[in-house]
Scaffold this motif. Structure first.
Motif, PDB file in Angstrom:
ATOM      1  N   MET A   1      -0.936  15.128  -4.269  1.00 37.83           N
ATOM      2  CA  MET A   1       0.162  14.121  -4.665  1.00 37.83           C
ATOM      3  C   MET A   1      -0.002  12.870  -3.972  1.00 37.83           C
ATOM      4  O   MET A   1      -0.115  12.784  -2.720  1.00 37.83           O
ATOM      5  N   TYR A   2       0.121  11.735  -4.718  1.00 35.74           N
ATOM      6  CA  TYR A   2       0.010  10.326  -4.293  1.00 35.74           C
ATOM      7  C   TYR A   2       1.460   9.415  -4.895  1.00 35.74           C
ATOM      8  O   TYR A   2       1.886   9.572  -5.736  1.00 35.74           O
ATOM      9  N   PHE A   3       1.937   9.141  -3.592  1.00 37.60           N
ATOM     10  CA  PHE A   3       3.437   8.443  -3.867  1.00 37.60           C
ATOM     11  C   PHE A   3       3.354   6.885  -3.167  1.00 37.60           C
ATOM     12  O   PHE A   3       2.463   6.767  -2.316  1.00 37.60           O
ATOM     13  N   ASN A   4       3.901   5.714  -3.888  1.00 33.87           N
ATOM     14  CA  ASN A   4       3.849   4.433  -3.383  1.00 33.87           C
ATOM     15  C   ASN A   4       4.756   4.037  -2.388  1.00 33.87           C
ATOM     16  O   ASN A   4       5.617   3.299  -2.714  1.00 33.87           O
ATOM     17  N   TYR A   5       4.683   4.809  -1.295  1.00 30.16           N
ATOM     18  CA  TYR A   5       5.396   4.484  -0.210  1.00 30.16           C
ATOM     19  C   TYR A   5       5.314   3.372   0.559  1.00 30.16           C
ATOM     20  O   TYR A   5       6.243   2.964   1.450  1.00 30.16           O
ATOM     21  N   ASN A   6       4.166   2.704   0.104  1.00 31.10           N
ATOM     22  CA  ASN A   6       4.062   1.358   0.968  1.00 31.10           C
ATOM     23  C   ASN A   6       4.550   0.137   0.051  1.00 31.10           C
ATOM     24  O   ASN A   6       4.438  -1.115   0.371  1.00 31.10           O
ATOM     25  N   ASN A   7       5.217   0.487  -1.059  1.00 38.67           N
ATOM     26  CA  ASN A   7       5.981  -0.744  -2.021  1.00 38.67           C
ATOM     27  C   ASN A   7       4.798  -1.505  -2.569  1.00 38.67           C
ATOM     28  O   ASN A   7       5.041  -2.523  -2.804  1.00 38.67           O
ATOM     29  N   GLU A   8       3.788  -0.922  -3.182  1.00 35.24           N
ATOM     30  CA  GLU A   8       2.720  -1.962  -3.832  1.00 35.24           C
ATOM     31  C   GLU A   8       3.343  -2.250  -5.081  1.00 35.24           C
ATOM     32  O   GLU A   8       4.134  -1.305  -5.524  1.00 35.24           O
ATOM     33  N   GLN A   9       2.648  -3.047  -5.796  1.00 33.96           N
ATOM     34  CA  GLN A   9       2.959  -3.162  -7.120  1.00 33.96           C
ATOM     35  C   GLN A   9       2.503  -1.823  -7.935  1.00 33.96           C
ATOM     36  O   GLN A   9       1.308  -1.534  -7.708  1.00 33.96           O
TER      37      GLN A   9
ATOM     38  N   LYS B   1      -8.949  19.787 -11.454  1.00 35.14           N
ATOM     39  CA  LYS B   1      -7.987  19.639 -10.519  1.00 35.14           C
ATOM     40  C   LYS B   1      -7.022  18.328 -11.152  1.00 35.14           C
ATOM     41  O   LYS B   1      -7.250  17.759 -11.918  1.00 35.14           O
ATOM     42  N   TYR B   2      -5.808  18.823 -10.507  1.00 36.77           N
ATOM     43  CA  TYR B   2      -4.610  18.211 -11.234  1.00 36.77           C
ATOM     44  C   TYR B   2      -3.945  17.113  -9.869  1.00 36.77           C
ATOM     45  O   TYR B   2      -3.797  18.038  -8.738  1.00 36.77           O
ATOM     46  N   TYR B   3      -3.500  16.190 -10.039  1.00 36.33           N
ATOM     47  CA  TYR B   3      -2.929  15.216  -9.172  1.00 36.33           C
ATOM     48  C   TYR B   3      -1.767  14.615  -9.747  1.00 36.33           C
ATOM     49  O   TYR B   3      -1.433  14.176 -10.916  1.00 36.33           O
ATOM     50  N   LEU B   4      -0.797  14.450  -8.761  1.00 31.17           N
ATOM     51  CA  LEU B   4       0.428  13.701  -9.161  1.00 31.17           C
ATOM     52  C   LEU B   4       0.498  12.395  -8.602  1.00 31.17           C
ATOM     53  O   LEU B   4       0.165  12.153  -7.450  1.00 31.17           O
ATOM     54  N   ILE B   5       0.765  11.385  -9.588  1.00 25.38           N
ATOM     55  CA  ILE B   5       0.562  10.027  -8.869  1.00 25.38           C
ATOM     56  C   ILE B   5       1.799   9.241  -9.568  1.00 25.38           C
ATOM     57  O   ILE B   5       1.815   9.190 -10.728  1.00 25.38           O
ATOM     58  N   SER B   6       2.648   9.043  -8.569  1.00 27.07           N
ATOM     59  CA  SER B   6       3.805   8.347  -8.763  1.00 27.07           C
ATOM     60  C   SER B   6       4.104   6.989  -7.995  1.00 27.07           C
ATOM     61  O   SER B   6       3.723   7.158  -6.920  1.00 27.07           O
ATOM     62  N   SER B   7       4.646   6.034  -8.613  1.00 24.80           N
ATOM     63  CA  SER B   7       4.745   4.776  -8.263  1.00 24.80           C
ATOM     64  C   SER B   7       6.081   4.715  -7.726  1.00 24.80           C
ATOM     65  O   SER B   7       6.626   3.657  -7.212  1.00 24.80           O
ATOM     66  N   ARG B   8       6.904   5.694  -7.258  1.00 25.11           N
ATOM     67  CA  ARG B   8       7.945   5.749  -6.513  1.00 25.11           C
ATOM     68  C   ARG B   8       7.995   4.942  -5.351  1.00 25.11           C
ATOM     69  O   ARG B   8       7.133   5.398  -4.595  1.00 25.11           O
ATOM     70  N   PHE B   9       8.859   4.106  -5.166  1.00 28.53           N
ATOM     71  CA  PHE B   9       9.129   3.329  -3.920  1.00 28.53           C
ATOM     72  C   PHE B   9       9.499   4.017  -2.611  1.00 28.53           C
ATOM     73  O   PHE B   9       9.930   5.127  -2.985  1.00 28.53           O
ATOM     74  N   SER B  10       9.266   3.462  -1.427  1.00 29.92           N
ATOM     75  CA  SER B  10       9.475   4.389  -0.264  1.00 29.92           C
ATOM     76  C   SER B  10      11.193   4.556  -0.110  1.00 29.92           C
ATOM     77  O   SER B  10      11.490   5.874   0.630  1.00 29.92           O
ATOM     78  N   PHE B  11      11.995   4.002  -0.647  1.00 30.01           N
ATOM     79  CA  PHE B  11      13.413   4.341  -0.499  1.00 30.01           C
ATOM     80  C   PHE B  11      13.766   5.584  -1.345  1.00 30.01           C
ATOM     81  O   PHE B  11      14.816   6.230  -1.079  1.00 30.01           O
ATOM     82  N   LEU B  12      12.915   6.097  -2.153  1.00 26.30           N
ATOM     83  CA  LEU B  12      12.882   7.379  -2.722  1.00 26.30           C
ATOM     84  C   LEU B  12      12.172   8.572  -2.027  1.00 26.30           C
ATOM     85  O   LEU B  12      12.198   9.472  -2.559  1.00 26.30           O
ATOM     86  N   GLU B  13      11.758   8.182  -1.078  1.00 25.46           N
ATOM     87  CA  GLU B  13      10.698   9.313  -0.203  1.00 25.46           C
ATOM     88  C   GLU B  13      11.742  10.556   0.011  1.00 25.46           C
ATOM     89  O   GLU B  13      11.038  11.863  -0.076  1.00 25.46           O
TER      90      GLU B  13
END
Length: 188
Positions: free
Chosen positions: A108-116, A77-89
């Motif tokens: 795919m998981y993106f950091n749209y809650n702007n966590e560290q 199983k392959y997952y994309l995990i990016s810390s891109r912030f919400s302004f790049l959604e």
């Protein structure tokens, strides 16, 4: 096996003619002992949104093709995990559609809650119970490696391939994560 990948500098290039050190400085700020990332100001966000236009952010075809082939050939199983912030959604959603990333990755998981970013990624890695994770940010990988000793971490860099710590390995190409090395970095 559950395998996670970062997005930028793994599958998507940084803008041409902008040194990685400058981008890292804008992203992290001045180097410090404690890992911390900057949330860009509104002006910086506008500039970064512009810099994420496809003309400036080409896919890394070799890595994309390798993972596409892997996804077709085996049962990992392959997952994309990016810390891109919400302004790049919006730009990220366009990228996913343009490159059909949803056809490659199980989720795919993106950091749209702007966590560290290091805290965001640590939470996702624990949730997914990953076996392996690849990123281009060595300081982040050192943090994650200390928090997750059972996961094998791979730092994608252009300089060298070798063992850095018990569960952290430097690789020059993503295919090396499956190549047995003298140092025990890869495995099938």
């Amino acid at each position: 096996m559950n395998i996670g990948f970062d997005l930028d500098k793994i599958f998507i290039n940084y803008p041409p003619f902008v040194p990685s050190k400058i981008i890292d400085l804008l992203y992290k700020g001045k180097p410090r002992a404690e890992l911390e990332y900057r949330i860009p100001s509104r002006l910086e966000q506008i500039i970064r949104i512009f810099s994420h236009h496809p003309i400036f952010r080409s896919p890394i075809a070799e890595n994309m093709n390798y993972v596409k082939d892997l996804a077709l050939q085996n049962e990992n199983k392959y997952y994309l995990i990016s810390s891109r912030f919400s302004f790049l959604e919006k730009k990220t959603t366009e990228l996913i559609k343009r490159l059909s990333l949803d056809k490659i990755f199980n989720a795919m998981y993106f950091n749209y809650n702007n966590e560290q970013p290091h805290l965001f990624k640590n939470g996702v890695l624990k949730k997914l119970k990953l076996d392996m994770y690849i990123d281009d940010d060595l300081q982040l990988l050192e943090y994650l490696g200390n928090k997750n000793p059972k996961i094998k971490f791979f730092w994608l860099n252009k300089k060298f391939s070798r063992s850095l710590k018990k569960n952290l390995f430097a690789i020059k190409n993503i295919s090396e994560m499956f190549t047995p090395h003298q140092n025990g970095a890869g495995f099938k």
